[in-house]
Design a protein around this motif. Sequence first.
Motif, PDB file in Angstrom:
ATOM      1  N   LEU A   3      20.748  36.897  31.866  1.00  0.00           N
ATOM      2  CA  LEU A   3      19.875  37.602  30.925  1.00  0.00           C
ATOM      3  C   LEU A   3      19.200  36.661  29.934  1.00  0.00           C
ATOM      4  CD1 LEU A   3      21.936  40.853  30.339  1.00  0.00           C
ATOM      5  CD2 LEU A   3      19.654  40.671  31.360  1.00  0.00           C
ATOM      6  N   ILE A   4      19.858  35.559  29.594  1.00  0.00           N
ATOM      7  CA  ILE A   4      19.176  34.550  28.769  1.00  0.00           C
ATOM      8  C   ILE A   4      18.004  33.973  29.545  1.00  0.00           C
ATOM      9  CG2 ILE A   4      19.403  32.305  27.642  1.00  0.00           C
ATOM     10  CD1 ILE A   4      22.336  33.062  27.029  1.00  0.00           C
ATOM     11  N   ARG A   5      18.223  33.687  30.830  1.00  0.00           N
ATOM     12  CA  ARG A   5      17.129  33.169  31.662  1.00  0.00           C
ATOM     13  C   ARG A   5      15.975  34.169  31.723  1.00  0.00           C
ATOM     14  NH1 ARG A   5      15.026  29.640  31.695  1.00  0.00           N
ATOM     15  NH2 ARG A   5      16.572  28.181  32.495  1.00  0.00           N
ATOM     16  N   ILE A   6      16.269  35.455  31.846  1.00  0.00           N
ATOM     17  CA  ILE A   6      15.218  36.473  31.925  1.00  0.00           C
ATOM     18  C   ILE A   6      14.502  36.633  30.594  1.00  0.00           C
ATOM     19  CG2 ILE A   6      14.806  38.949  32.261  1.00  0.00           C
ATOM     20  CD1 ILE A   6      17.196  38.908  34.258  1.00  0.00           C
ATOM     21  N   ALA A   7      15.256  36.619  29.505  1.00  0.00           N
ATOM     22  CA  ALA A   7      14.674  36.862  28.179  1.00  0.00           C
ATOM     23  C   ALA A   7      13.818  35.703  27.703  1.00  0.00           C
ATOM     24  CB  ALA A   7      15.781  37.152  27.170  1.00  0.00           C
ATOM     25  N   VAL A   8      14.270  34.471  27.930  1.00  0.00           N
ATOM     26  CA  VAL A   8      13.508  33.279  27.516  1.00  0.00           C
ATOM     27  C   VAL A   8      13.294  32.388  28.746  1.00  0.00           C
ATOM     28  CG1 VAL A   8      13.946  33.161  25.042  1.00  0.00           C
ATOM     29  CG2 VAL A   8      15.713  32.420  26.597  1.00  0.00           C
ATOM     30  N   PRO A   9      12.391  32.789  29.626  1.00  0.00           N
ATOM     31  CA  PRO A   9      12.249  32.144  30.940  1.00  0.00           C
ATOM     32  C   PRO A   9      11.827  30.687  30.895  1.00  0.00           C
ATOM     33  CG  PRO A   9      10.438  33.665  30.521  1.00  0.00           C
ATOM     34  CD  PRO A   9      11.440  33.905  29.445  1.00  0.00           C
ATOM     35  N   TYR A  10      11.224  30.278  29.789  1.00  0.00           N
ATOM     36  CA  TYR A  10      10.677  28.931  29.676  1.00  0.00           C
ATOM     37  C   TYR A  10      11.692  27.918  29.157  1.00  0.00           C
ATOM     38  CZ  TYR A  10      10.428  30.881  25.005  1.00  0.00           C
ATOM     39  OH  TYR A  10      10.747  31.511  23.825  1.00  0.00           O
ATOM     40  N   THR A  11      12.857  28.354  28.761  1.00  0.00           N
ATOM     41  CA  THR A  11      13.819  27.501  28.070  1.00  0.00           C
ATOM     42  C   THR A  11      14.829  26.894  29.032  1.00  0.00           C
ATOM     43  OG1 THR A  11      13.619  28.723  25.999  1.00  0.00           O
ATOM     44  CG2 THR A  11      15.650  27.507  26.325  1.00  0.00           C
ATOM     45  N   LEU A  31      16.626  38.847  39.705  1.00  0.00           N
ATOM     46  CA  LEU A  31      15.475  38.529  38.866  1.00  0.00           C
ATOM     47  C   LEU A  31      15.662  37.175  38.183  1.00  0.00           C
ATOM     48  CD1 LEU A  31      12.798  39.182  37.557  1.00  0.00           C
ATOM     49  CD2 LEU A  31      14.014  40.620  35.893  1.00  0.00           C
ATOM     50  N   ALA A  32      16.863  36.903  37.694  1.00  0.00           N
ATOM     51  CA  ALA A  32      17.136  35.605  37.073  1.00  0.00           C
ATOM     52  C   ALA A  32      16.920  34.476  38.069  1.00  0.00           C
ATOM     53  CB  ALA A  32      18.564  35.583  36.535  1.00  0.00           C
ATOM     54  N   GLU A  33      17.358  34.691  39.290  1.00  0.00           N
ATOM     55  CA  GLU A  33      17.179  33.687  40.346  1.00  0.00           C
ATOM     56  C   GLU A  33      15.691  33.465  40.629  1.00  0.00           C
ATOM     57  OE1 GLU A  33      18.827  32.919  44.905  1.00  0.00           O
ATOM     58  OE2 GLU A  33      19.661  34.536  43.681  1.00  0.00           O
ATOM     59  N   ASP A  34      14.917  34.541  40.674  1.00  0.00           N
ATOM     60  CA  ASP A  34      13.473  34.424  40.925  1.00  0.00           C
ATOM     61  C   ASP A  34      12.774  33.674  39.788  1.00  0.00           C
ATOM     62  OD1 ASP A  34      13.817  35.826  43.260  1.00  0.00           O
ATOM     63  OD2 ASP A  34      13.090  37.736  42.452  1.00  0.00           O
ATOM     64  N   ILE A  35      13.156  33.970  38.558  1.00  0.00           N
ATOM     65  CA  ILE A  35      12.532  33.308  37.406  1.00  0.00           C
ATOM     66  C   ILE A  35      12.909  31.832  37.369  1.00  0.00           C
ATOM     67  CG2 ILE A  35      12.540  33.206  34.874  1.00  0.00           C
ATOM     68  CD1 ILE A  35      12.748  36.261  34.877  1.00  0.00           C
ATOM     69  N   LYS A  36      14.182  31.550  37.635  1.00  0.00           N
ATOM     70  CA  LYS A  36      14.608  30.144  37.688  1.00  0.00           C
ATOM     71  C   LYS A  36      13.798  29.383  38.728  1.00  0.00           C
ATOM     72  CE  LYS A  36      17.141  26.360  38.043  1.00  0.00           C
ATOM     73  NZ  LYS A  36      18.362  26.344  38.833  1.00  0.00           N
ATOM     74  N   SER A  78      19.254  43.423  25.310  1.00  0.00           N
ATOM     75  CA  SER A  78      20.548  44.025  24.950  1.00  0.00           C
ATOM     76  C   SER A  78      20.806  45.307  25.721  1.00  0.00           C
ATOM     77  CB  SER A  78      20.600  44.288  23.443  1.00  0.00           C
ATOM     78  OG  SER A  78      20.631  43.071  22.723  1.00  0.00           O
ATOM     79  N   ILE A  79      19.749  46.040  26.022  1.00  0.00           N
ATOM     80  CA  ILE A  79      19.911  47.246  26.850  1.00  0.00           C
ATOM     81  C   ILE A  79      20.402  46.857  28.245  1.00  0.00           C
ATOM     82  CG2 ILE A  79      18.675  49.152  27.969  1.00  0.00           C
ATOM     83  CD1 ILE A  79      16.803  49.169  25.497  1.00  0.00           C
ATOM     84  N   LEU A  80      19.820  45.817  28.821  1.00  0.00           N
ATOM     85  CA  LEU A  80      20.253  45.357  30.142  1.00  0.00           C
ATOM     86  C   LEU A  80      21.698  44.871  30.102  1.00  0.00           C
ATOM     87  CD1 LEU A  80      17.117  43.424  31.482  1.00  0.00           C
ATOM     88  CD2 LEU A  80      17.742  45.820  31.818  1.00  0.00           C
ATOM     89  N   LEU A  81      22.069  44.200  29.014  1.00  0.00           N
ATOM     90  CA  LEU A  81      23.438  43.704  28.891  1.00  0.00           C
ATOM     91  C   LEU A  81      24.430  44.863  28.798  1.00  0.00           C
ATOM     92  CD1 LEU A  81      25.339  41.284  28.604  1.00  0.00           C
ATOM     93  CD2 LEU A  81      24.908  41.321  26.140  1.00  0.00           C
ATOM     94  N   ALA A  82      24.042  45.934  28.113  1.00  0.00           N
ATOM     95  CA  ALA A  82      24.937  47.083  27.942  1.00  0.00           C
ATOM     96  C   ALA A  82      25.104  47.889  29.226  1.00  0.00           C
ATOM     97  CB  ALA A  82      24.409  47.989  26.834  1.00  0.00           C
TER      98      ALA A  82
END
Length: 479
Positions: A313-321, A79-84, A62-66
Amino acid sequence: MYNKKSLKAEEFINHDEILRTLEFAEKNKNNLDLINQILDKARPVKKGNETNCAGLTHEEASILLACEDKEITQKIFKLAEDIKSAFYGDRIVIFAPLYLSNYCVNGCVYCPYHYQNKQIPRKKLTQEELIQEVIALQDMGHKRLAIEAGEDPVNNPIEYILECINTIYSIKHKNGAIRRVNVNIAATTVENYKKLHDVGIGTYILFQETYHKDSYEKLHPTGPKHNYAYHTEAMDRAMEGGIDDVGLGVLFGLERYKYEFAGLLMHAEHLEAVHGVGPHTISVPRIKNADDIDASQFDNGIDDDTFAKLVALIRIAVPYTGLIVSTRETQEVRERLLKLGVSQVSGASRTSVGGYCEEERPVDTEQFDVSDQRSLDEVIRWLLELGQIPSFCTACYREGRTGDRFMSLCKTGLIQNCCQPNALITLKEFLEDYASDDTKKIGEEFIQKELSKIKNENLKETISKNLKEIENGNRDFRF
């Protein structure tokens, strides 16, 4: 009191905790030292052959989203791209929704199936009509469906849903077969979830719509769906009933997006804390126009840039989903989201009951406007041209790699040892059986290019052998 291990909806999705989180995020949205610490925590870490990712709490995310700093936003996207890439590679799973019935007893104000709507023709598929719908989907090339039905204990009882699932699995037309049936129906009992488990469903999907209890009750003024706690606690009952793959989602636009984002992540944290495994998928629908629904009447809509940041941010927060974006969104929006974390897309969707057998797309019984109306062949060619691997794979489900067994492989990145070969094999099936000449040419070149990247010679040899077997008429190989 907030307690992520509680089984009470208002404790694991706690209103005061969300408000506290949003207030803390607002106070720290310019705290770049803290923000960079959070980003560093979330980065993938490679240890030997395994890749690990810590994910983020609802407060950290939520801090990142704000944060409104443009450089930080670009770091979030990267970062989301790297995790994906680390967990899913370039693989995109393909599915289609299949609407069984639009009879519904609920009064949901954002859905045209609400019982007060006297304009919409009500329809329920017979088993013979269902067979024709499934054949139409198989003849496109689909292997994975998500069945949908309104909540109506008289017209759509659990026995009807179970009969439909058995019918779908029984149909083998030419080389076609539906190998995984995911189920998106109303919250129900543990006993009924056991019945769904016993007929071999894949993922049980249920959108929360909104995690804001007061808004939820106003948006669902009548019908069994009005019961916030019963609806929100459905995933716990599903898991108690033996279903270990569940899918979450909110309908963005109904309530403030920052509130929904925190609630969604809290739900994921709750499932992990109680059941040892988080959601198998998260869907990110935005409210759309429909028969008697004007999306502009809902004042919490989000623009494309905000939507992209939410997905990242969903991808970053729950990377396995697994992250799902449907044909609610345009081709342009879907293309942007593929890089930021989306791992599943629907293709050639029709959101009406009996829609796949109609030559023209029916609009009078659609649940929502479909923005991406391309054929499945066009979607597959589009993905190939983007360098993505369209996958019709259902191997994990049929090999028993579900729930914590799937997550243990996914959280380390080892699942890709199965996913890439299975994606290439099922793509080959599509190219042989359903693709246009242009798509087949592009696809064959793509497969050879992907094969050349595989360093394990034994694995490469096995894949090549299976690809040859498919050319010879054999089907359904899997790792």
